[in-house]
Design a protein around this motif. Structure first.
Motif, short mmCIF file in Angstrom:
data_model
loop_
_atom_site.label_atom_id
_atom_site.label_comp_id
_atom_site.label_asym_id
_atom_site.label_seq_id
_atom_site.Cartn_x
_atom_site.Cartn_y
_atom_site.Cartn_z
N ASP A 1 -11.72 -14.16 -21.31
CA ASP A 1 -12.48 -14.59 -20.13
C ASP A 1 -12.25 -16.07 -19.85
O ASP A 1 -12.12 -16.49 -18.69
N LEU A 2 -12.19 -16.87 -20.90
CA LEU A 2 -11.92 -18.29 -20.72
C LEU A 2 -10.52 -18.50 -20.15
O LEU A 2 -10.33 -19.29 -19.21
N ALA A 3 -9.55 -17.78 -20.68
CA ALA A 3 -8.17 -17.90 -20.19
C ALA A 3 -8.08 -17.47 -18.73
O ALA A 3 -7.31 -18.05 -17.94
N ALA A 4 -8.86 -16.46 -18.35
CA ALA A 4 -8.84 -15.99 -16.96
C ALA A 4 -9.29 -17.09 -16.01
O ALA A 4 -8.70 -17.29 -14.95
N VAL A 5 -10.34 -17.80 -16.38
CA VAL A 5 -10.82 -18.89 -15.53
C VAL A 5 -9.78 -20.00 -15.44
O VAL A 5 -9.52 -20.55 -14.36
N LEU A 6 -9.15 -20.32 -16.54
CA LEU A 6 -8.16 -21.38 -16.55
C LEU A 6 -6.93 -21.04 -15.70
O LEU A 6 -6.22 -21.92 -15.23
N SER A 7 -6.70 -19.75 -15.51
CA SER A 7 -5.53 -19.33 -14.72
C SER A 7 -5.91 -18.95 -13.29
O SER A 7 -5.16 -18.26 -12.61
N GLY A 8 -7.09 -19.39 -12.83
CA GLY A 8 -7.44 -19.18 -11.44
C GLY A 8 -8.76 -18.48 -11.22
O GLY A 8 -9.23 -18.40 -10.09
N GLY A 9 -9.37 -17.94 -12.26
CA GLY A 9 -10.66 -17.29 -12.11
C GLY A 9 -10.60 -15.79 -12.25
O GLY A 9 -9.53 -15.17 -12.21
N MET A 10 -11.78 -15.17 -12.40
CA MET A 10 -11.87 -13.73 -12.59
C MET A 10 -11.29 -12.96 -11.40
O MET A 10 -10.85 -11.82 -11.54
N GLY A 11 -11.30 -13.58 -10.23
CA GLY A 11 -10.82 -12.88 -9.03
C GLY A 11 -9.34 -12.61 -8.98
O GLY A 11 -8.86 -11.88 -8.11
N VAL A 12 -8.58 -13.20 -9.92
CA VAL A 12 -7.12 -12.98 -9.93
C VAL A 12 -6.63 -12.45 -11.27
O VAL A 12 -5.42 -12.34 -11.49
N ALA A 13 -7.54 -12.15 -12.21
CA ALA A 13 -7.16 -11.85 -13.58
C ALA A 13 -7.11 -10.34 -13.86
O ALA A 13 -8.13 -9.67 -13.79
N PRO A 14 -5.93 -9.82 -14.21
CA PRO A 14 -5.81 -8.40 -14.58
C PRO A 14 -6.13 -8.18 -16.05
O PRO A 14 -6.19 -9.12 -16.84
N SER A 15 -6.31 -6.92 -16.43
CA SER A 15 -6.57 -6.58 -17.82
C SER A 15 -6.04 -5.18 -18.09
O SER A 15 -6.11 -4.30 -17.23
N CYS A 16 -5.51 -4.99 -19.30
CA CYS A 16 -4.95 -3.70 -19.68
C CYS A 16 -5.46 -3.29 -21.05
O CYS A 16 -5.51 -4.10 -21.97
N ASN A 17 -5.84 -2.03 -21.20
CA ASN A 17 -6.22 -1.44 -22.49
C ASN A 17 -5.14 -0.41 -22.83
O ASN A 17 -5.08 0.65 -22.21
N LEU A 18 -4.31 -0.74 -23.81
CA LEU A 18 -3.07 0.01 -24.02
C LEU A 18 -3.04 0.75 -25.34
O LEU A 18 -3.57 0.28 -26.34
N ASN A 19 -2.36 1.90 -25.32
CA ASN A 19 -2.00 2.61 -26.54
C ASN A 19 -0.47 2.65 -26.58
O ASN A 19 0.15 3.55 -26.02
N PRO A 20 0.15 1.67 -27.23
CA PRO A 20 1.61 1.61 -27.23
C PRO A 20 2.28 2.63 -28.13
O PRO A 20 3.49 2.82 -28.05
N THR A 21 1.51 3.30 -29.01
CA THR A 21 2.11 4.16 -30.02
C THR A 21 2.01 5.65 -29.73
O THR A 21 2.68 6.44 -30.39
N ASP A 22 1.19 6.05 -28.78
CA ASP A 22 1.02 7.48 -28.49
C ASP A 22 1.09 7.70 -26.99
O ASP A 22 0.10 7.47 -26.28
N SER A 23 2.21 8.15 -26.51
CA SER A 23 2.41 8.34 -25.07
C SER A 23 1.58 9.49 -24.51
O SER A 23 1.47 9.65 -23.29
N ASN A 24 0.98 10.30 -25.39
CA ASN A 24 0.15 11.40 -24.92
C ASN A 24 -1.27 10.96 -24.60
O ASN A 24 -2.07 11.75 -24.08
N MET A 25 -1.59 9.72 -24.95
CA MET A 25 -2.92 9.19 -24.67
C MET A 25 -2.86 8.25 -23.46
O MET A 25 -1.94 7.44 -23.36
N PRO A 26 -3.82 8.36 -22.55
CA PRO A 26 -3.79 7.47 -21.38
C PRO A 26 -4.21 6.06 -21.74
O PRO A 26 -5.12 5.85 -22.56
N SER A 27 -3.55 5.08 -21.14
CA SER A 27 -4.00 3.70 -21.21
C SER A 27 -4.90 3.44 -20.02
O SER A 27 -4.86 4.17 -19.02
N MET A 28 -5.73 2.41 -20.11
CA MET A 28 -6.72 2.15 -19.07
C MET A 28 -6.51 0.74 -18.51
O MET A 28 -6.30 -0.21 -19.25
#
Length: 384
Positions: free
Chosen positions: A279-306
């Motif tokens: 959250d701190l890094a998001a503000v430093l890079s322009g604020g929450m209004g421009v900050a993306p986020s990913c919840n990833l499972n890189p090891t199991d392609s059968n599981m959805p990432s969010m």
């Protein structure tokens, strides 16, 4: 014939449905333009509205339904707004945000990845000119640690109440998140060299590397998992002699994120500490209004990432058409790039969307526009 990639769209609460609508418009534009093998289904849950009607945040088989998709695109969860309605249906965060933790745990989305790069047109909060060079990737361990929800409350509601909240750390999860950090550092270095924007990070023995991984702990106070993280970091770093290493305690890291964020490349942290740092890094890079986020499972392609924007449901402006969809659109671009591991046309579409959003941000810096107006402008860029 390429098999269709399927996305579960969950708009959620507050401004979620508004910004997600613009993301879907952009997906529709890209699908029509490039004949993408892409389809999506919209779900009215999890949300306050669903809970108000059904007494639960989502149906009992929600996870089974979502598991059938390749990715989940989430708008926001929390206070639905508008805040001037004192009678609005309002749930405690422990209930409204619970589906987030359920998805992360059940789909083993063990990486929360949040890039922080100051793009042209984004608000620069730090006066130092070197802040223009902020370009870090904060990687948060997303499956265990401080958010395992183990514990309880004894003698609840009495003066003698006791609450316990356990933290659980395993060597398996520690190793994989640290190794993932080193792999991402190498990938980012390769991209920078290819783009001609190299960086330099000093090693303890005086060498200069193109990339760096900084481990963040609180090992001076939380010694058991802190020491395990440190030992794993030291061992794994030997496999990556081309990557500089660094360690910070979390309180010092917060201070240095503000003092000299340009000195960081890849940052690896635990669940709670990474939550705060991203959250701190998001503000430093322009604020929450421009900050993306990913919840990833890189090891199991059968599981959805969010994929979700860093911002919350913004109940103060919900339903007014004022929400900036930029973070949601950058998040959608990263989703397409992630899905491009199976279908390269999606990765190309993701880059096209990212470039269109970045160009719109640069051209309209500081201009007040509505949600639909921004989405419409970006769709026009995609159609050109």
């Amino acid at each position: 014939m390429v098999q269709s990639t399927r996305i579960a769209v969950t708009p959620g609460d507050g401004i979620g449905p508004e910004v997600v609508a613009e993301a879907v418009r952009c997906l529709e534009t890209l699908r029509a333009k490039h004949s993408l093998a892409l389809e999506w289904t919209r779900f009215p849950w999890p949300s306050h509205a669903w809970h108000e009607e059904n007494g639960e945040s989502w149906p009992a088989d929600a996870l089974e339904q979502l598991k059938q998709y390749d990715a989940i695109l989430l708008g926001a969860l929390g206070d639905p707004g508008p805040m001037d309605d004192p009678d609005r249906y309002l749930l405690p965060d422990s209930i409204s945000l619970a589906p987030l933790l359920e998805m992360r745990k059940n789909f083993d989305q063990w990486v929360c990845e949040r890039p922080a790069r100051l793009l042209k047109g984004a608000r620069q909060y730090l006066a130092d000119e070197r802040a223009k060079d902020i370009d870090m990737l904060v990687i948060r361990e997303n499956s265990e640690g401080e958010y395992v929800s183990q514990g309880g409350r004894l003698r609840q509601g009495t003066p003698d109440e006791v609450a316990t909240q356990m933290e659980v750390f395993t060597r398996k999860a520690t190793d994989r998140i640290i190794r993932y950090g080193f792999e991402q550092a190498r990938r980012r270095a390769e991209e920078r060299v290819r783009d001609g924007r190299t960086r330099g990070f000093r090693t303890l023995d005086g060498r200069t590397c193109e990339s760096q991984v900084c481990l963040v702990t609180k090992r001076n106070a939380l010694r058991y998992w802190g020491d395990m993280y440190t030992e794993a970091f030291e061992e794994i770093s030997k496999e990556y002699p081309d990557v500089a290493t660094h360690h910070e305690l979390v309180d010092a890291a917060c201070m240095k994120f503000v003092q000299a964020p340009w000195a960081f490349d890849v940052v690896v942290a635990s669940n709670l500490q990474g939550d705060i740092l991203t959250d701190l890094a998001a503000v430093l890079s322009g604020g929450m209004g421009v900050a993306p986020s990913c919840n990833l499972n890189p090891t199991d392609s059968n599981m959805p990432s969010m994929f979700e924007p860093t911002h919350g449901s913004a109940p103060d402006i919900a339903g007014q058409g004022l929400a900036d969809p930029t973070a949601m659109l950058f998040t959608t671009a990263r989703m397409l790039e992630w899905l491009g591991r199976k279908d390269p046309t999606l990765a190309a579409a993701g880059k096209e969307l990212f470039d269109a959003v970045a160009a719109d941000l640069a051209q309209n810096a500081g201009t007040q526009r509505g949600t639909h107006e921004i989405g419409q402008a970006i769709c026009k860029r995609l159609e050109a």
